[in-house]
Design an enzyme around this catalytic site. Structure first.
Site, short mmCIF file in Angstrom:
data_model
loop_
_atom_site.label_atom_id
_atom_site.label_comp_id
_atom_site.label_asym_id
_atom_site.label_seq_id
_atom_site.Cartn_x
_atom_site.Cartn_y
_atom_site.Cartn_z
N ASN A 199 -0.88 7.12 58.43
CA ASN A 199 -1.91 8.02 58.90
C ASN A 199 -1.47 9.46 58.71
O ASN A 199 -0.35 9.81 59.04
CB ASN A 199 -2.21 7.79 60.38
CG ASN A 199 -2.91 6.49 60.65
OD1 ASN A 199 -3.90 6.17 60.00
ND2 ASN A 199 -2.43 5.72 61.61
N HIS A 247 -1.15 4.82 51.01
CA HIS A 247 -0.13 3.94 51.59
C HIS A 247 1.12 3.87 50.72
O HIS A 247 1.10 4.22 49.57
CB HIS A 247 -0.69 2.53 51.77
CG HIS A 247 -1.74 2.48 52.83
ND1 HIS A 247 -3.09 2.44 52.54
CD2 HIS A 247 -1.65 2.47 54.18
CE1 HIS A 247 -3.77 2.39 53.68
NE2 HIS A 247 -2.93 2.41 54.69
N LYS A 280 9.46 15.92 50.22
CA LYS A 280 10.66 15.18 50.63
C LYS A 280 10.25 13.75 50.92
O LYS A 280 9.35 13.50 51.73
CB LYS A 280 11.26 15.83 51.88
CG LYS A 280 12.66 15.34 52.26
CD LYS A 280 13.69 15.85 51.25
CE LYS A 280 15.12 15.64 51.77
NZ LYS A 280 15.43 16.56 52.88
N HIS A 281 10.87 12.81 50.24
CA HIS A 281 10.55 11.38 50.41
C HIS A 281 9.05 11.12 50.24
O HIS A 281 8.43 10.43 51.04
CB HIS A 281 11.05 10.88 51.75
CG HIS A 281 12.54 10.98 51.91
ND1 HIS A 281 13.42 10.41 51.02
CD2 HIS A 281 13.30 11.61 52.84
CE1 HIS A 281 14.66 10.67 51.39
NE2 HIS A 281 14.62 11.40 52.49
N GLY A 334 0.76 -1.25 0.00
CA GLY A 334 0.00 0.00 0.00
C GLY A 334 0.78 1.29 0.00
O GLY A 334 1.61 1.57 -0.88
N ASP A 337 -4.45 -3.20 14.45
CA ASP A 337 -3.67 -3.88 13.41
C ASP A 337 -3.74 -5.40 13.61
O ASP A 337 -3.65 -5.88 14.74
CB ASP A 337 -2.22 -3.42 13.48
CG ASP A 337 -1.48 -3.59 12.16
OD1 ASP A 337 -1.79 -4.56 11.44
OD2 ASP A 337 -0.60 -2.77 11.87
N THR A 340 3.15 2.32 1.90
CA THR A 340 4.60 2.21 2.05
C THR A 340 5.26 2.05 0.68
O THR A 340 6.28 2.68 0.38
CB THR A 340 4.96 1.03 2.96
OG1 THR A 340 4.28 1.17 4.20
CG2 THR A 340 6.46 0.98 3.21
#
Length: 529
Positions: free
Chosen positions: A423, A529, A280-281, A38, A128, A40
């Protein structure tokens, strides 16, 4: 398996035509026969190259709007035949199947179609079929066949052919096969994820995630851990899509913390007041809004100057010169913002190790999306925490209702608490955090730590009383007992925002009334968490 194998015939079928003409000319110059499909084939011919159509190999025209063109023994036989197997060679000779030594394919732009909001039928049409089938066939037969699926591998292919006089090594073909299988896996993951969303299936029987390597990292959380950064192809603004203007490469921890910082500051939209979050962290050590970006930064910094050292700064507005100058006053690992003016860029240029990341936009904190986390034997998947609370969602449960200023601070503190590890306890006053307690096993301990930080910062600033005096407090989950609430009251807090829902809510409300606190329930929890 043989090692070196010559490339005499190539099949090219690509949706991305980047570098196609150059690749075609380089292959043709080595005497490689070009076979194509096609668009290409049209592009190669337009570049002045001789090309054989796949339909000439198969004896069938492309049909059904191009849906059927390469699914044929003349193609797959040429890809799958073992060149050192007498039976395979005899079958090729009997049926006139020519060997294909190189497959260059990239797939229909399914992910791009989804990203631009294509409708259901358009997305389905961009799935595809022939491409993945050919890629998997060529990759399976990597003993003899090269499969290239990324335009960025064209140069490596040509270098390999140059180094081996028109042949490729087995080691090279193995690497190409690995990339190929990862691509088809990622493609199928994108299709299945999209289809699950399109039909409203929240818990499909099988779930796949995929990513594209963005950066090989020096190490992971610790130097003995190897690590890499992968992007998922989404357009969500953030660390994965940001443009790094200057500074060293981001580390594993930098990326994690920068993501946390930008997601937090995005709670304050670009058309809201200027806002700054210092991380931080993965936990905020200071968050504030202000009349200017500089004021927001200074107020965030004054929450916990010690922890801010070596932290990540996120802004909800483009960086300006005066704010850049203030940030440059201490060691900062990363600054991420929607943009930066020229004067700010000049100031930061003197700080060679400071990483500056620009995104052009803020992520939408209410946008749908998934997060996942690995556990032993599997992984957990959930919706991104897009929950948000407005004032009319709150329920006043104490005798005293919050004042207008307290209400504004409660809503501010709640936005911050959503991004603090559980928490979580957050003290805030006048649109700035003054104490943060994070990640403790006891909510009482989080309240106490936040109060200690507020007192410590007051001492450092030479103030006569704790920064928590007159502040409000946010708790990411309910107070199971009154003790945590009383810790906040003892620190000087005057109003509380929490989800509610404890068996002892009545006891906690009574304690708040006795202490003269105003308290509101959100009905929404923000565990992190």
């Amino acid at each position: 398996m043989t090692d070196l194998h010559p490339v005499r015939r190539a099949l090219l079928s690509v949706s991305d035509k980047t570098g196609l003409a150059e690749l075609g000319h380089a292959l043709a110059a080595r005497g490689v026969e070009l076979v194509s499909t096609g668009g290409t084939a049209t592009a190669l011919r337009a570049a002045g190259l001789a090309v054989k159509d796949v339909s000439e190999l198969t004896g069938f025209p492309e049909m059904m709007d191009g849906r059927v063109k390469t699914l044929h023994p003349m193609v797959h036989g040429g890809l799958l035949a073992l060149r050192d197997d007498e039976g395979h060679v005899a079958a090729m000779e009997q049926h006139g199947i020519g060997a294909i030594d190189l497959l260059v394919v990239n797939l229909y732009p399914f992910e791009a179609t989804v990203a631009k909001g294509g409708d259901y039928d358009d997305c389905v049409e961009n799935i595809d079929i022939g491409g993945p089938a050919m890629i998997r066939a060529a990759a399976k037969n990597h003993a003899f066949v090269n499969v290239v699926i990324d335009t960025e591998d064209y140069a490596a292919l040509l270098a390999e052919l140059e180094a081996n006089d028109g042949s490729t090594s087995l080691a090279f073909r193995k690497r190409l096969a690995l990339t190929a299988y990862a691509r088809t896996a990622a493609y199928d993951a994108a299709v299945s994820t999209w289809l699950a969303g399109a039909i409203g299936e929240t818990t499909p029987r099988r779930r796949a995630f995929a990513g594209t390597l963005a950066q090989t990292l020096r190490y992971g959380e610790n130097p003995h851990q190897s690590a890499a950064f992968y992007t998922d192809g989404s357009a969500r603004p953030g660390v994965a899509t940001a443009r790094q203007v200057q500074g060293k490469e981001l580390s594993y921890n930098n990326i994690n913390d920068t993501d946390a910082a930008y997601e937090l500051v995005a709670e304050f939209a670009a058309n809201d007041a200027p806002a700054c979050a210092i991380i931080k962290h993965a936990n905020p050590c200071g968050v504030a809004v202000g009349e200017t970006l500089l004021q927001a930064y200074e107020r965030a910094f004054d929450c916990d100057r010690t922890s801010a050292f070596g932290g990540i700064v996120a802004l909800n507005r483009p960086l300006d010169a005066v704010t850049a100058q203030a940030i440059s006053g201490i060691f900062t690992e990363v600054v991420i913002a929607p943009g930066a003016d020229d004067a700010a860029l000049q100031i930061f240029a003197a700080k060679k190790n400071l990483r500056l990341m620009l995104t052009d936009a803020l992520p939408d904190p209410s946008a749908a999306g998934l997060t996942f986390r690995q556990v032993a034997g599997g992984f957990l998947v959930q919706d991104r925490d897009a929950g948000r609370i407005a004032q009319n969602d709150l329920k006043v449960v104490t005798k005293r209702a919050p004042t207008a200023q307290e209400m504004a601070d409660l809503l501010f503190a709640w936005k911050v608490a959503k991004h603090v590890k559980s928490n979580a306890i957050v003290y805030a006053r006048d649109g700035a955090t003054v104490g943060v307690g994070a990640g403790q096993m006891s909510r009482v301990d989080s309240a106490a730590i936040a109060a200690i930080k507020a007192q410590r910062m007051a001492d450092a600033l030479g103030l006569p009383e704790s920064l928590a005096k007159g502040a409000v407090v946010a708790s990411d989950a309910f107070f199971p007992f009154a003790d945590g609430l009383m810790e906040a009251a003892a620190a000087g807090a005057t109003a509380v925002i929490q989800p509610g829902g404890s068996m002892r809510d009545a006891e906690v409300i009574a304690a708040a009334d006795e202490a003269g606190l105003a308290m509101v329930f959100t009905g929404m929890r923000h565990f992190r968490h």
